[in-house]
Scaffold this motif. Sequence first.
Motif, PDB file in Angstrom:
ATOM      1  N   TRP A  62      -1.794   0.877 -30.854  1.00 45.97           N
ATOM      2  CA  TRP A  62      -1.304   1.417 -32.118  1.00 45.97           C
ATOM      3  C   TRP A  62      -0.319   0.493 -32.819  1.00 45.97           C
ATOM      4  O   TRP A  62      -0.738  -0.358 -33.597  1.00 45.97           O
ATOM      5  CB  TRP A  62      -0.724   2.825 -31.888  1.00 45.97           C
ATOM      6  CG  TRP A  62       0.475   2.906 -31.001  1.00 45.97           C
ATOM      7  CD1 TRP A  62       0.552   2.544 -29.678  1.00 45.97           C
ATOM      8  CD2 TRP A  62       1.780   3.339 -31.384  1.00 45.97           C
ATOM      9  NE1 TRP A  62       1.820   2.751 -29.205  1.00 45.97           N
ATOM     10  CE2 TRP A  62       2.599   3.243 -30.228  1.00 45.97           C
ATOM     11  CE3 TRP A  62       2.337   3.827 -32.567  1.00 45.97           C
ATOM     12  CZ2 TRP A  62       3.953   3.592 -30.230  1.00 45.97           C
ATOM     13  CZ3 TRP A  62       3.687   4.194 -32.576  1.00 45.97           C
ATOM     14  CH2 TRP A  62       4.470   4.064 -31.420  1.00 45.97           C
ATOM     15  N   VAL A  63       0.973   0.634 -32.588  1.00 45.23           N
ATOM     16  CA  VAL A  63       1.993  -0.052 -33.371  1.00 45.23           C
ATOM     17  C   VAL A  63       1.789  -1.573 -33.343  1.00 45.23           C
ATOM     18  O   VAL A  63       1.194  -2.121 -32.408  1.00 45.23           O
ATOM     19  CB  VAL A  63       3.395   0.325 -32.842  1.00 45.23           C
ATOM     20  CG1 VAL A  63       3.663  -0.327 -31.486  1.00 45.23           C
ATOM     21  CG2 VAL A  63       4.485  -0.008 -33.834  1.00 45.23           C
ATOM     22  N   ASN A 109      -4.979  -1.547 -33.251  1.00 40.14           N
ATOM     23  CA  ASN A 109      -4.385  -2.867 -33.041  1.00 40.14           C
ATOM     24  C   ASN A 109      -5.278  -3.652 -32.084  1.00 40.14           C
ATOM     25  O   ASN A 109      -5.408  -3.305 -30.912  1.00 40.14           O
ATOM     26  CB  ASN A 109      -2.984  -2.696 -32.460  1.00 40.14           C
ATOM     27  CG  ASN A 109      -2.269  -4.007 -32.216  1.00 40.14           C
ATOM     28  OD1 ASN A 109      -2.866  -5.076 -32.227  1.00 40.14           O
ATOM     29  ND2 ASN A 109      -0.973  -3.925 -31.977  1.00 40.14           N
ATOM     30  N   ASP A 147      -0.028  -8.121 -27.591  1.00 45.10           N
ATOM     31  CA  ASP A 147       0.013  -8.253 -26.136  1.00 45.10           C
ATOM     32  C   ASP A 147      -0.080  -9.724 -25.758  1.00 45.10           C
ATOM     33  O   ASP A 147      -1.077 -10.196 -25.193  1.00 45.10           O
ATOM     34  CB  ASP A 147      -1.132  -7.450 -25.506  1.00 45.10           C
ATOM     35  CG  ASP A 147      -0.979  -5.962 -25.749  1.00 45.10           C
ATOM     36  OD1 ASP A 147       0.121  -5.520 -26.116  1.00 45.10           O
ATOM     37  OD2 ASP A 147      -1.980  -5.234 -25.579  1.00 45.10           O
ATOM     38  N   LYS A 162       5.781   0.117 -28.139  1.00 41.78           N
ATOM     39  CA  LYS A 162       4.348   0.219 -27.874  1.00 41.78           C
ATOM     40  C   LYS A 162       4.073   0.756 -26.479  1.00 41.78           C
ATOM     41  O   LYS A 162       3.150   1.568 -26.287  1.00 41.78           O
ATOM     42  CB  LYS A 162       3.686  -1.150 -28.050  1.00 41.78           C
ATOM     43  CG  LYS A 162       2.176  -1.128 -27.830  1.00 41.78           C
ATOM     44  CD  LYS A 162       1.548  -2.482 -28.107  1.00 41.78           C
ATOM     45  CE  LYS A 162       0.040  -2.412 -27.951  1.00 41.78           C
ATOM     46  NZ  LYS A 162      -0.609  -3.730 -28.203  1.00 41.78           N
ATOM     47  N   TRP A 163       4.875   0.320 -25.515  1.00 39.11           N
ATOM     48  CA  TRP A 163       4.582   0.625 -24.119  1.00 39.11           C
ATOM     49  C   TRP A 163       5.418   1.758 -23.546  1.00 39.11           C
ATOM     50  O   TRP A 163       5.267   2.120 -22.382  1.00 39.11           O
ATOM     51  CB  TRP A 163       4.749  -0.644 -23.279  1.00 39.11           C
ATOM     52  CG  TRP A 163       3.696  -1.640 -23.642  1.00 39.11           C
ATOM     53  CD1 TRP A 163       3.796  -2.662 -24.537  1.00 39.11           C
ATOM     54  CD2 TRP A 163       2.356  -1.640 -23.184  1.00 39.11           C
ATOM     55  NE1 TRP A 163       2.601  -3.314 -24.644  1.00 39.11           N
ATOM     56  CE2 TRP A 163       1.692  -2.718 -23.829  1.00 39.11           C
ATOM     57  CE3 TRP A 163       1.635  -0.850 -22.286  1.00 39.11           C
ATOM     58  CZ2 TRP A 163       0.354  -3.022 -23.610  1.00 39.11           C
ATOM     59  CZ3 TRP A 163       0.306  -1.145 -22.052  1.00 39.11           C
ATOM     60  CH2 TRP A 163      -0.323  -2.216 -22.704  1.00 39.11           C
ATOM     61  N   PRO A 216      -2.188   1.964 -25.107  1.00 44.00           N
ATOM     62  CA  PRO A 216      -1.626   1.889 -26.459  1.00 44.00           C
ATOM     63  C   PRO A 216      -2.271   0.795 -27.307  1.00 44.00           C
ATOM     64  O   PRO A 216      -2.139  -0.394 -27.024  1.00 44.00           O
ATOM     65  CB  PRO A 216      -0.148   1.584 -26.198  1.00 44.00           C
ATOM     66  CG  PRO A 216      -0.139   0.812 -24.919  1.00 44.00           C
ATOM     67  CD  PRO A 216      -1.312   1.293 -24.107  1.00 44.00           C
ATOM     68  N   GLU A 232       2.646  -4.448 -32.340  1.00 44.76           N
ATOM     69  CA  GLU A 232       3.143  -5.396 -31.350  1.00 44.76           C
ATOM     70  C   GLU A 232       1.927  -6.045 -30.704  1.00 44.76           C
ATOM     71  O   GLU A 232       0.930  -5.369 -30.443  1.00 44.76           O
ATOM     72  CB  GLU A 232       3.952  -4.690 -30.259  1.00 44.76           C
ATOM     73  CG  GLU A 232       5.214  -4.009 -30.728  1.00 44.76           C
ATOM     74  CD  GLU A 232       5.944  -3.340 -29.559  1.00 44.76           C
ATOM     75  OE1 GLU A 232       5.750  -3.760 -28.393  1.00 44.76           O
ATOM     76  OE2 GLU A 232       6.692  -2.393 -29.812  1.00 44.76           O
TER      77      GLU A 232
END
Length: 410
Positions: free
Chosen positions: A45-46, A388, A50, A33-34, A43, A48
């Motif tokens: 998107w994917v 996301n 935070d 992701k990062w 980001p 994951e």
Amino acid sequence: MDPSPNRLATTTRVANPLRELSLDQLRERTSMKWRTYPADVLPLWVAEMDVPLAEPVARAVRGAVERGDTGYPAGTAYAEALADFAARRWDWDGLAVKRTAIVPDVMLGIVEMLKLVSGPDDPVVVNCPVYPPFYQFVRSAGRPVIEAPLDGDGRIDFDSLEAAFQEAVGKGRGEGGGEGKGGAGRRPVYLLCSPHNPTGTVHTAAELADVARLSHRYGVRVVVDEIHAPIVAAGTRFVPYLSVPGGEDGLSLMSASKAWNLAGLKAAVAVAGPEASDDLARIPEEVSHGPSHLGIIAHTAALREGGDWLDALLTGLDENRRLLGELLHEHLPAVRHRPGQATYLAWLDCRALGLGDDPAAAFLERGRVAVNAGTSFGTGGAGFVRLNLATSPEILTEGVRRMAAAVQGP
């Protein structure tokens, strides 16, 4: 008591995990992701989250590392923890540990289930738009994909599904039928995403029972991806497919991966209904070598001890769903959005913005925010993006503002 039927009343207060990490802290991460995009890209998107690791999980992993307990996986602790979780959260006591197997992760587990119940070239039916790896992994396994589009509300369209079953059965017969590998009769498979990714739809018990009836009528086996099952919005009930009438011959893949952000600690559980136990018994022994031992330790701890953390996360996600609706109304009113009943993903209809089939490209280039392109989710994804929302309110707010700026142009 919490209004959601899939949450538990607890006395332990846990801080909202989505509010604990700053953007600077998150940018220290080295995961996909990062690290996929330049540092000036936000980001979203994917899949994951935070969040920091739940303390019970971190404690279990630290303990294993300190003991040097980093060998091969063994035992049924993961399946036992999952069975207990299912009983507490979903009032389902039908998850029998003896009808489970550990697999490396959900998608690799799906491939193994396809091998058990279908033969080479047998079609696999999916509800599009759907999680892109459904296409990638299924085709890599030598199975063609047949799409059964969802209806306009993002729910299973049973006319579409029946037409896809008819096509799948016809193709199977046209290729000669016969026996698949391992003695499994060749037949099509319906790969069901429950809850559905990317729409966040939670299938009802009645819908799932209809799936079972239709699959039996056409001789189609059901394999279901239930990885997002613990992540439900307030007031929503997740129903395991194997718990509905007719689901006894189904095969499910479950994991703590999404709910506790454990994608890097790989492990999942394949679960067979009572009438599919013989199928699961044929899974090659070497498949059980694929999961990470530390992954199994982490997932087991999450299911057994991470309930309070999960409930705090679910509350934070409810807040972010409301916030996203407000932000879109203020900054991107032309975007159509139906809040998901589950997952931490939002499916945004951006077709009215005039950005073409791939608005994600414009958001990235002009707004420096990364979201998933809807085109990768199959038919019905053009003009959509997946966002996301498992992040802090501040990052979510900045992301939507950047998307709005991309629409306005320089």
